[in-house]
Design a protein around this motif. Structure first.
Motif, PDB file in Angstrom:
ATOM      1  N   ALA A   1       0.073  16.674  -5.495  1.00 43.88           N
ATOM      2  CA  ALA A   1       1.372  16.214  -5.990  1.00 43.88           C
ATOM      3  C   ALA A   1       2.397  16.390  -4.859  1.00 43.88           C
ATOM      4  N   ASN A   2       3.066  15.324  -4.472  1.00 43.80           N
ATOM      5  CA  ASN A   2       2.829  13.973  -4.939  1.00 43.80           C
ATOM      6  C   ASN A   2       1.661  13.347  -4.197  1.00 43.80           C
ATOM      7  N   ALA A   3       1.091  12.311  -4.767  1.00 36.54           N
ATOM      8  CA  ALA A   3      -0.092  11.700  -4.173  1.00 36.54           C
ATOM      9  C   ALA A   3       0.205  11.164  -2.775  1.00 36.54           C
ATOM     10  N   PRO A   4      -0.775  11.223  -1.871  1.00 33.68           N
ATOM     11  CA  PRO A   4      -0.595  10.589  -0.572  1.00 33.68           C
ATOM     12  C   PRO A   4      -0.299   9.099  -0.779  1.00 33.68           C
ATOM     13  N   GLY A   5       0.500   8.556   0.091  1.00 37.50           N
ATOM     14  CA  GLY A   5       0.789   7.127  -0.006  1.00 37.50           C
ATOM     15  C   GLY A   5       1.923   6.791  -0.959  1.00 37.50           C
ATOM     16  N   THR A   6       2.500   7.807  -1.577  1.00 40.10           N
ATOM     17  CA  THR A   6       3.594   7.583  -2.515  1.00 40.10           C
ATOM     18  C   THR A   6       4.855   7.076  -1.819  1.00 40.10           C
ATOM     19  N   GLY A   7       4.965   7.399  -0.536  1.00 36.94           N
ATOM     20  CA  GLY A   7       6.154   7.035   0.228  1.00 36.94           C
ATOM     21  C   GLY A   7       6.463   5.552   0.245  1.00 36.94           C
TER      22      GLY A   7
ATOM     23  N   HIS B   1       0.318   2.576  -8.744  1.00 39.26           N
ATOM     24  CA  HIS B   1      -1.053   2.363  -9.202  1.00 39.26           C
ATOM     25  C   HIS B   1      -1.473   0.922  -8.945  1.00 39.26           C
ATOM     26  N   ASP B   2      -0.573   0.025  -9.187  1.00 36.29           N
ATOM     27  CA  ASP B   2      -0.883  -1.396  -9.020  1.00 36.29           C
ATOM     28  C   ASP B   2      -1.149  -1.747  -7.549  1.00 36.29           C
ATOM     29  N   ILE B   3      -0.272  -1.333  -6.657  1.00 34.48           N
ATOM     30  CA  ILE B   3      -0.474  -1.776  -5.269  1.00 34.48           C
ATOM     31  C   ILE B   3      -1.682  -1.108  -4.619  1.00 34.48           C
ATOM     32  N   TYR B   4      -2.128   0.036  -5.166  1.00 34.58           N
ATOM     33  CA  TYR B   4      -3.341   0.643  -4.625  1.00 34.58           C
ATOM     34  C   TYR B   4      -4.595   0.190  -5.374  1.00 34.58           C
ATOM     35  N   ASN B   5      -4.418  -0.670  -6.369  1.00 35.56           N
ATOM     36  CA  ASN B   5      -5.585  -1.159  -7.091  1.00 35.56           C
ATOM     37  C   ASN B   5      -5.572  -2.685  -7.182  1.00 35.56           C
TER      38      ASN B   5
ATOM     39  N   GLU C   1       3.657  -8.780   2.655  1.00 37.32           N
ATOM     40  CA  GLU C   1       3.869  -8.167   3.978  1.00 37.32           C
ATOM     41  C   GLU C   1       4.660  -6.864   3.889  1.00 37.32           C
ATOM     42  N   LEU C   2       5.473  -6.733   2.852  1.00 37.30           N
ATOM     43  CA  LEU C   2       6.235  -5.482   2.706  1.00 37.30           C
ATOM     44  C   LEU C   2       5.303  -4.304   2.479  1.00 37.30           C
ATOM     45  N   ILE C   3       4.156  -4.586   1.877  1.00 37.11           N
ATOM     46  CA  ILE C   3       3.166  -3.544   1.662  1.00 37.11           C
ATOM     47  C   ILE C   3       2.270  -3.421   2.893  1.00 37.11           C
ATOM     48  N   ALA C   4       1.787  -4.556   3.342  1.00 37.84           N
ATOM     49  CA  ALA C   4       0.826  -4.560   4.450  1.00 37.84           C
ATOM     50  C   ALA C   4       1.408  -3.923   5.709  1.00 37.84           C
ATOM     51  N   ARG C   5       2.696  -4.185   5.943  1.00 36.94           N
ATOM     52  CA  ARG C   5       3.294  -3.662   7.179  1.00 36.94           C
ATOM     53  C   ARG C   5       3.990  -2.327   6.976  1.00 36.94           C
ATOM     54  N   ASN C   6       3.739  -1.716   5.843  1.00 33.92           N
ATOM     55  CA  ASN C   6       4.451  -0.495   5.528  1.00 33.92           C
ATOM     56  C   ASN C   6       3.702   0.730   6.064  1.00 33.92           C
ATOM     57  N   ASP C   7       4.388   1.503   6.897  1.00 38.12           N
ATOM     58  CA  ASP C   7       3.742   2.692   7.487  1.00 38.12           C
ATOM     59  C   ASP C   7       3.316   3.696   6.423  1.00 38.12           C
ATOM     60  N   ALA C   8       4.038   3.714   5.317  1.00 43.31           N
ATOM     61  CA  ALA C   8       3.737   4.704   4.281  1.00 43.31           C
ATOM     62  C   ALA C   8       2.575   4.271   3.386  1.00 43.31           C
ATOM     63  N   PHE C   9       2.155   3.026   3.540  1.00 43.56           N
ATOM     64  CA  PHE C   9       1.018   2.547   2.744  1.00 43.56           C
ATOM     65  C   PHE C   9      -0.270   3.097   3.339  1.00 43.56           C
ATOM     66  N   LEU C  10      -1.105   3.748   2.509  1.00 47.18           N
ATOM     67  CA  LEU C  10      -2.339   4.346   3.019  1.00 47.18           C
ATOM     68  C   LEU C  10      -3.565   3.602   2.479  1.00 47.18           C
ATOM     69  N   PRO C  11      -4.274   2.902   3.348  1.00 47.44           N
ATOM     70  CA  PRO C  11      -5.476   2.183   2.906  1.00 47.44           C
ATOM     71  C   PRO C  11      -6.488   3.126   2.248  1.00 47.44           C
ATOM     72  N   GLN C  12      -6.454   4.426   2.656  1.00 47.55           N
ATOM     73  CA  GLN C  12      -7.392   5.405   2.080  1.00 47.55           C
ATOM     74  C   GLN C  12      -7.186   5.590   0.580  1.00 47.55           C
ATOM     75  N   MET C  13      -6.056   5.130   0.076  1.00 47.99           N
ATOM     76  CA  MET C  13      -5.769   5.296  -1.355  1.00 47.99           C
ATOM     77  C   MET C  13      -6.200   4.083  -2.177  1.00 47.99           C
ATOM     78  N   MET C  14      -6.691   3.042  -1.496  1.00 48.44           N
ATOM     79  CA  MET C  14      -7.083   1.828  -2.219  1.00 48.44           C
ATOM     80  C   MET C  14      -8.257   2.111  -3.160  1.00 48.44           C
ATOM     81  N   ASP C  15      -8.242   1.425  -4.302  1.00 44.82           N
ATOM     82  CA  ASP C  15      -9.323   1.505  -5.291  1.00 44.82           C
ATOM     83  C   ASP C  15      -9.612   2.934  -5.744  1.00 44.82           C
TER      84      ASP C  15
ATOM     85  N   MET D   1      -9.028  14.959   1.804  1.00 47.16           N
ATOM     86  CA  MET D   1      -9.021  13.607   1.242  1.00 47.16           C
ATOM     87  C   MET D   1     -10.351  13.273   0.559  1.00 47.16           C
ATOM     88  N   ASP D   2     -11.447  13.811   1.089  1.00 44.77           N
ATOM     89  CA  ASP D   2     -12.743  13.570   0.436  1.00 44.77           C
ATOM     90  C   ASP D   2     -12.792  14.256  -0.929  1.00 44.77           C
TER      91      ASP D   2
END
Lengths: 474, 313
Positions: A309-315, A100-104, A117-131, A298-299
């Protein structure tokens, strides 16, 4: 590696059977080995007939395989389990807070505890999940934490599987098989039940439904289809929960909701337990080639009209570099010390660590940061000089892609062979369920066992087997 | 229920029924080829003709023998209607719809697939044939028994039964159609040796060579056999029997769902057409015309079921 005394034997101590195994040991001593061997073959036939199989990719001949089942249970005392389960629960709470924290607000990054950078360069991080906050604030609803043991009170987390952990069907079927084969054993030894898992899973998923859901939430399991390696598990869970098993083409967006095509038309879905990877979930948002997902989901998700479940970007949380920060992550979000220890982890992205790892390859286990299933790893002590040399080059080319850990002296539990009992290394994957209200963990989990003498690799894709896992009532 | 699940159930049971029918057909051919001294090739050709796969067969094999025909119909994976192909497809369907099946039905189908994959893994010899054909029929009965004994009588069950009876009616209709020249009482062939052999084959391939004798007191002749296969409501493979079951299952679905049902209307019309004719009416219209119209009607009902219940998009 051949010094057997160096490993903790969970069944036997120098003085005889360890306490949790005392009753089982007494029972086993009265058994006829030939009868047990016969039981073992019957169990295999049972698995084959009921289709409890997994698919191995790229092997057309042996398309469906059995995971070998060993009839000696792995037994944990109630006290051992209670520490383990508290530790897992704490970790699951921390992982959900972290996601929750890293997506908010990304406070943990701002506090400098986890490098950005561990988050920014992470393939499993999905910008679509931000905010965006998923319904009920839960990211990982189903977690499988891999735990190894090295001594009496020495438990280590090997990795967190927060994305789509599998294996729970084997936990349940292994117990069913044991109950069928050795009913007398269960009347003598009181073992905690695991059979409530499907009911709990359904309740936990329903409790995670969007708040605007009317009536009882409609839950489905989303599978890539019958050719997926874990298809058995997908259909098993849907069946046991009493919910529909669907593929992407059964679903579509109707009036801002996800709907499933039934014999009476489209019907609204509230919760999707998806066993399809993020990249295939929505061709409009992710991989446009994918036929496995649902265009537009996603919309609907971001509008708060479906729970995934589980939420996208959980990886992100499964990343092995993130794992190395887990003790700090647990402390940051829970304010408590981590109950379960981490394995000492060298991040090869760090030049000093890289040097150390390259100098000590023969003693270390090196893993890909995003790897799973035992693929793409090097087990130093078991590798040939040639393999080590080749791995050295891969490491140098992409150091950030790897972490390294010392080779642990994994505990052993005996397996049954026709020559008698023989010790083999094991790990344990307990399964936790998280809803907005609670975290529940079924007593036990999946014990995986390396069937080859001396081997430390327990993955089913690498020839490992499984055991029933018992947590004693008292 | 999901549309996909309904479709999977329907096709799963069509496949199982087809496997059973193919086994009977081969059994009939085998029996006749063994008990006649002349021209077994023509008997085997007739088996392939009945299964409506002459072109595919001749493209691959150069002679009609027990070996080529039984390999083609039983285990050739290039032939999508071979027993092995349809059993594999039925089992894939069963895996897909497993949540709708009781574990008994699933295990029966899975076991059928395991047993037949093993039995049909190598090229067949005549010596093995009786056991294999027997096993196919037995396994098929096992699945049916599990379905009967354990499944809820709800929409799931109705879709299973629809698959069975549409396929069965279609098989019976095709069998009559291919044999219509043998069934038609034309003066030249009546009572001839060819005639008798063909009739025996017809009855054997629907497992009716004995029940016919029990059920029909009259003679073993064209009109009686055609009447038995088309109009006799007591015989579980007759068109009349299948039409009744199709109607029944569609009526139950219609009641449960409470919506319009174009397929029910079509099925009722199909049954009315069967009920409204005597065998002499049928011969008068032309047996071939009557039967080919039935095949067309059944295909249309099948299509309507797929649309009505949203098997696909």
């Amino acid at each position: 590696m051949s010094n057997k005394d160096a490993f903790f034997d969970e069944m036997r101590a120098a003085s005889g059977a360890r306490a949790p195994y005392a009753d089982y040991d007494a029972w086993f001593g009265q058994q006829d080995v030939a009868r047990l061997a016969q039981k073992s073959r019957e169990a295999e036939q049972f698995f084959r007939r009921t289709g409890i199989t997994f698919n191995v990719y790229g092997q057309a001949d042996a398309e469906e395989r059995l995971i070998p089942f060993d009839l000696v249970p792995r037994i944990l005392s109630n006290a051992e389990w209670s520490t383990l389960s508290r530790g897992v629960e704490q970790r699951v709470r921390a992982i959900n807070a972290f996601l929750h924290d890293i997506y908010n607000r990304q406070e943990i990054l701002r506090a400098g505890i986890v490098p950005t950078e561990l988050i920014a360069r992470n393939d499993a991080f999905l910008p679509q999940m931000m905010d965006f906050t998923p319904p009920g604030g839960v990211y990982t609803h189903i977690v499988g934490t891999d735990i190894v043991r090295t001594g009496d009170d020495e438990f280590f987390v090997l990795e967190d599987n927060a994305r789509t952990p599998s294996g729970v069907s084997y936990m349940l079927e292994n117990r069913e098989t044991m109950l069928q084969m050795f009913p007398e054993l269960f009347s003598q030894i009181k073992v905690q039940r695991v059979s409530d898992y499907p009911k709990n899973l359904r309740a936990s998923l329903e409790a995670s439904a969007p708040t605007n859901c009317e009536g009882r939430p409609f839950v489905v399991v989303l599978t890539p289809g019958i050719h997926n390696s874990a298809y058995f598990e997908h259909s098993f869970l849907a069946d046991q929960m009493g919910v529909e098993l669907v593929e992407g083409h059964d679903l579509r967006v109707v009036d801002g909701h996800i709907a499933v095509r039934t014999t009476r038309g489209y019907r609204r879905v509230d919760v999707i337990y998806r066993r399809v990877d993020d990249a295939f979930l929505d061709p409009l948002t992710f991989n446009p080639q994918s036929m496995l997902g649902v265009p537009g989901i996603m919309d609907v998700y971001r509008a708060g009209n479906i729970t995934i479940a589980n939420a996208p970007g959980t990886g992100v949380a499964d990343d092995k570099a993130i794992y190395s920060y887990m003790p700090q992550i647990v402390e940051f979000y829970t304010g408590e010390r981590a109950i379960l220890k981490n394995v000492e982890t060298h991040r090869c992205s760090d030049p000093d660590s890289l040097k150390y790892v390259l100098d000590n390859l023969a003693e270390l286990v090196v893993k890909e940061v995003h790897g799973s299933g035992g693929y793409g790893m090097l087990v130093g002590p078991a590798a040939s000089k040639d393999e080590i040399a080749r791995f050295r080059e891969k490491l140098k080319a992409r150091p950030g892609n790897y972490i390294a850990q010392p080779t642990l002296s994994l505990s052993t539990v005996p397996i049954f062979t026709e020559q008698g009992l023989a010790p083999r290394h094991v790990d344990l994957r307990p399964f936790a369920l998280a809803s907005p209200h609670e975290i529940s963990i079924v007593p036990g989990g999946l014990t995986r066992v390396a069937l080859t003498e001396g081997s430390l690799v327990v993955n089913s894709s690498q020839g490992g087997g499984t055991k029933d896992t018992w947590v004693l009532e008292r | 229920m999901l549309g996909k699940t309904a479709g999977g159930l329907y096709w799963m049971f069509r496949g199982l029924e087809r496997a059973e029918h193919t086994a009977r057909l081969i059994d009939a051919g085998f029996r006749i080829a063994l008990t006649r001294s002349t021209d077994p090739a023509s008997d085997w050709r007739s088996v392939i003709a009945t299964s409506a796969q002459q072109a595919a067969f001749e493209a691959k094999y150069d002679a009609y023998t027990s070996r080529t025909v039984s390999n083609f119909l039983l285990r050739d994976l290039d032939n999508p209607s071979s027993v092995l192909s349809v059993i594999k497809a039925a089992r894939d369907n069963a895996r897909m719809v497993r949540t709708a099946l009781t574990s008994e039905v699933w295990v029966a189908v899975n076991e059928t697939w395991m047993v037949l994959t093993e039995m049909l893994k190598d090229s067949l010899t005549e010596a093995e044939l009786p056991l294999i054909l027997d096993t196919i029929r037995q396994q098929s009965g096992l699945v049916r028994g599990a379905l009967y004994g354990t499944m809820l009588r709800n929409d799931v069950y109705n879709f299973c039964r629809l698959g069975t009876f549409i396929e069965r009616a279609d098989s019976t209709a095709r069998l009559i159609d291919v044999k219509y020249h043998a069934l038609l009482p034309s003066h030249a062939s009546v009572g001839s040796r060819l005639d008798n052999v063909q009739w025996e084959m017809i009855l054997r391939s629907v497992s009716a060579h004995r029940s016919f004798r029990h059920a029909v007191e009259d003679d073993f002749n064209a009109a009686n056999i055609a009447e038995f296969l088309i109009l006799d409501e007591r015989f579980p493979r007759s068109l009349a029997f299948c039409a009744q079951r199709i109607n029944e299952n569609l009526t139950l679905l219609h009641k449960a769902y409470g919506d319009d049902s174009a397929c029910l209307t079509a099925a009722q019309a199909f049954q009315a057409r069967i009920d409204g004719n005597t065998i002499s009416d049928i011969f008068e219209q032309g047996l071939h015309e009557y039967v080919s119209q039935s095949i067309i009607d059944l295909a249309a009902i099948g299509m309507q079921i797929e649309q009505q219940y949203r098997f696909w998009r």
